[in-house]
Design a protein around this motif. Sequence first.
Motif, mmCIF file in Angstrom:
data_model
loop_
_atom_site.group_PDB
_atom_site.id
_atom_site.type_symbol
_atom_site.label_atom_id
_atom_site.label_comp_id
_atom_site.label_asym_id
_atom_site.label_seq_id
_atom_site.Cartn_x
_atom_site.Cartn_y
_atom_site.Cartn_z
ATOM 1 N N ALA A 19 12.074 2.405 1.375
ATOM 2 C CA ALA A 19 11.342 3.244 2.527
ATOM 3 C C ALA A 19 10.013 2.638 2.900
ATOM 4 O O ALA A 19 9.347 2.635 4.188
ATOM 5 N N ALA A 20 8.898 2.150 1.577
ATOM 6 C CA ALA A 20 7.975 1.468 1.958
ATOM 7 C C ALA A 20 8.006 0.369 2.795
ATOM 8 O O ALA A 20 7.090 -0.030 3.837
ATOM 9 N N SER B 40 0.609 -1.033 -0.086
ATOM 10 C CA SER B 40 -0.064 0.171 -0.062
ATOM 11 C C SER B 40 0.848 1.034 0.048
ATOM 12 O O SER B 40 0.407 2.306 -0.741
ATOM 13 N N PHE B 41 1.857 1.205 0.740
ATOM 14 C CA PHE B 41 2.819 2.500 0.863
ATOM 15 C C PHE B 41 3.508 2.893 -0.352
ATOM 16 O O PHE B 41 3.999 3.928 -0.573
ATOM 17 N N ILE B 42 3.908 1.654 -1.209
ATOM 18 C CA ILE B 42 4.379 1.941 -2.610
ATOM 19 C C ILE B 42 3.558 2.562 -3.357
ATOM 20 O O ILE B 42 4.100 3.575 -3.991
ATOM 21 N N PRO C 202 11.641 6.032 -7.416
ATOM 22 C CA PRO C 202 11.074 4.555 -7.030
ATOM 23 C C PRO C 202 12.115 3.892 -6.344
ATOM 24 O O PRO C 202 11.793 2.902 -5.665
ATOM 25 N N ALA C 203 13.490 3.958 -6.747
ATOM 26 C CA ALA C 203 14.569 3.156 -6.094
ATOM 27 C C ALA C 203 14.659 3.308 -4.615
ATOM 28 O O ALA C 203 15.061 2.446 -3.850
ATOM 29 N N GLY C 204 14.339 4.423 -4.339
ATOM 30 C CA GLY C 204 14.277 4.697 -2.770
ATOM 31 C C GLY C 204 12.917 4.685 -2.252
ATOM 32 O O GLY C 204 12.592 4.270 -1.045
ATOM 33 N N ILE C 205 11.804 4.761 -2.935
ATOM 34 C CA ILE C 205 10.483 4.526 -2.486
ATOM 35 C C ILE C 205 10.070 3.275 -1.897
ATOM 36 O O ILE C 205 9.494 2.980 -0.735
ATOM 37 N N LEU D 179 3.410 -7.429 -6.666
ATOM 38 C CA LEU D 179 4.120 -7.476 -7.733
ATOM 39 C C LEU D 179 3.685 -6.089 -8.871
ATOM 40 O O LEU D 179 4.361 -5.733 -9.304
ATOM 41 N N LEU D 180 2.386 -6.151 -8.625
ATOM 42 C CA LEU D 180 1.880 -4.654 -9.331
ATOM 43 C C LEU D 180 2.566 -3.511 -9.101
ATOM 44 O O LEU D 180 2.858 -2.633 -9.670
ATOM 45 N N ALA D 181 2.937 -3.446 -7.781
ATOM 46 C CA ALA D 181 3.338 -2.100 -7.060
ATOM 47 C C ALA D 181 4.891 -2.156 -7.387
ATOM 48 O O ALA D 181 5.262 -0.958 -7.861
ATOM 49 N N LEU D 182 5.404 -3.286 -7.583
ATOM 50 C CA LEU D 182 6.902 -3.090 -8.113
ATOM 51 C C LEU D 182 6.878 -2.719 -9.392
ATOM 52 O O LEU D 182 7.962 -1.953 -9.864
ATOM 53 N N LEU D 183 5.830 -2.982 -10.323
ATOM 54 C CA LEU D 183 5.893 -2.850 -11.709
ATOM 55 C C LEU D 183 5.387 -1.412 -11.817
ATOM 56 O O LEU D 183 6.001 -0.624 -12.752
#
Length: 379
Positions: free
Chosen positions: A309-310, A67-69, A303-306, A211-215
């Motif tokens: 952090a999430a 959710s946080f991503i 995104p690489a930090g988010i 997986l959708l969040a990573l995409l």
Amino acid sequence: MSAPYAKLPAWADYGLIPLINLAVAFLVAGLVVMLVGENPFRAAAILVEGALGRGQNIAYTLYYATSFIFTGLAVAVAFHCSLFNIGGEGQAYVGGLGVAVVCLAFDSILPWWVVFPLAILGAALFGAAWAFIPAYFQAKRGSHIVITTIMFNFIAASLMVYLLVNVLKPAGAQAPQTRNFLEGGQLPKLNWVLEAMGFSIRSAPFNLSFLLALLAAFLVWVLIWRTRLGYEIRMRGFSPKAARYAGVSETKIIIITMLISGALAGMMALNPVMGDQNRLQIDFVTGAGFVGIAVALMGRSHPAGIVPAAILFGMLYQGGAELAFEMPNISRDMIVIIQGLVILFAGALEHMFRPSIQALFASLSPRSAGIEAQQGEGG
């Protein structure tokens, strides 16, 4: 005249400074734990154990992180256009309505792998639609995006209460929620991934939306740093005057950016609504929209930090629950204080240590500074 600070390398700018801010935040949090009479080292051990100690705990940590991503990406996209979208809470709430409409309509006639793309589209469209009006007011009328998105958070909450109580609640039911989705409206769990790695999991809501969040994180990176639209977004965020001079329509770029931001926030609803609760109910967002602000700040809007952090905030949520159970003196309110300290040092005090670190890097490279000075004199 004082010497200018050295430009920091990327690893220090995006890695070292956030780590220092995080370390200071937890140091201050340790002092708070000491004030309530508990051992901060034992508290830290319990928190980490509660978040990562068992497969069950890891699955819950990743569930919260999902959710946080989404909400962190939503805030970050707006940040790049110099827009402070703090309406992720309301946009995610209304995005849940889009998910529910799709699931209620198709869960009995279509399999989940067909319903899922439709639910993604529904969540994104409803979230974007809820962000459109504040975006229009900002672009056309100059209304401040912070004020309008705050207002729309409260409007979304009231709207959802009305719909769940008067429209979507099944006849004869007492709870303000929709009926449970059938199998076609339920996302498969990803617990088997952790079980394949040797972890034991009884039950956890960790599901395919991770997986959708990573995409989504990858696609946001492509959008912001590899497309013309992303360049225009960053140009407007860096210098609105330069963007106007270059022919970028400020109205268009503000509205498009907010639509993308709202769509990402709306997609957050897939995780709890379709992946866990399998129904739409009141207050399913549970503050994830506001946590996304801290995630974006801590991840430096990249995104690489988010993503890490999430995951960190997912650890605080899951490990904090275990900590409150094991240490009665540390209530859930104390966990909120710890989260607030992380937000304080990652956000408001983000640049507190930057001058010292820049001065340190400058002192470590006097030779290169001297060579540059000689080249400047020679020119």
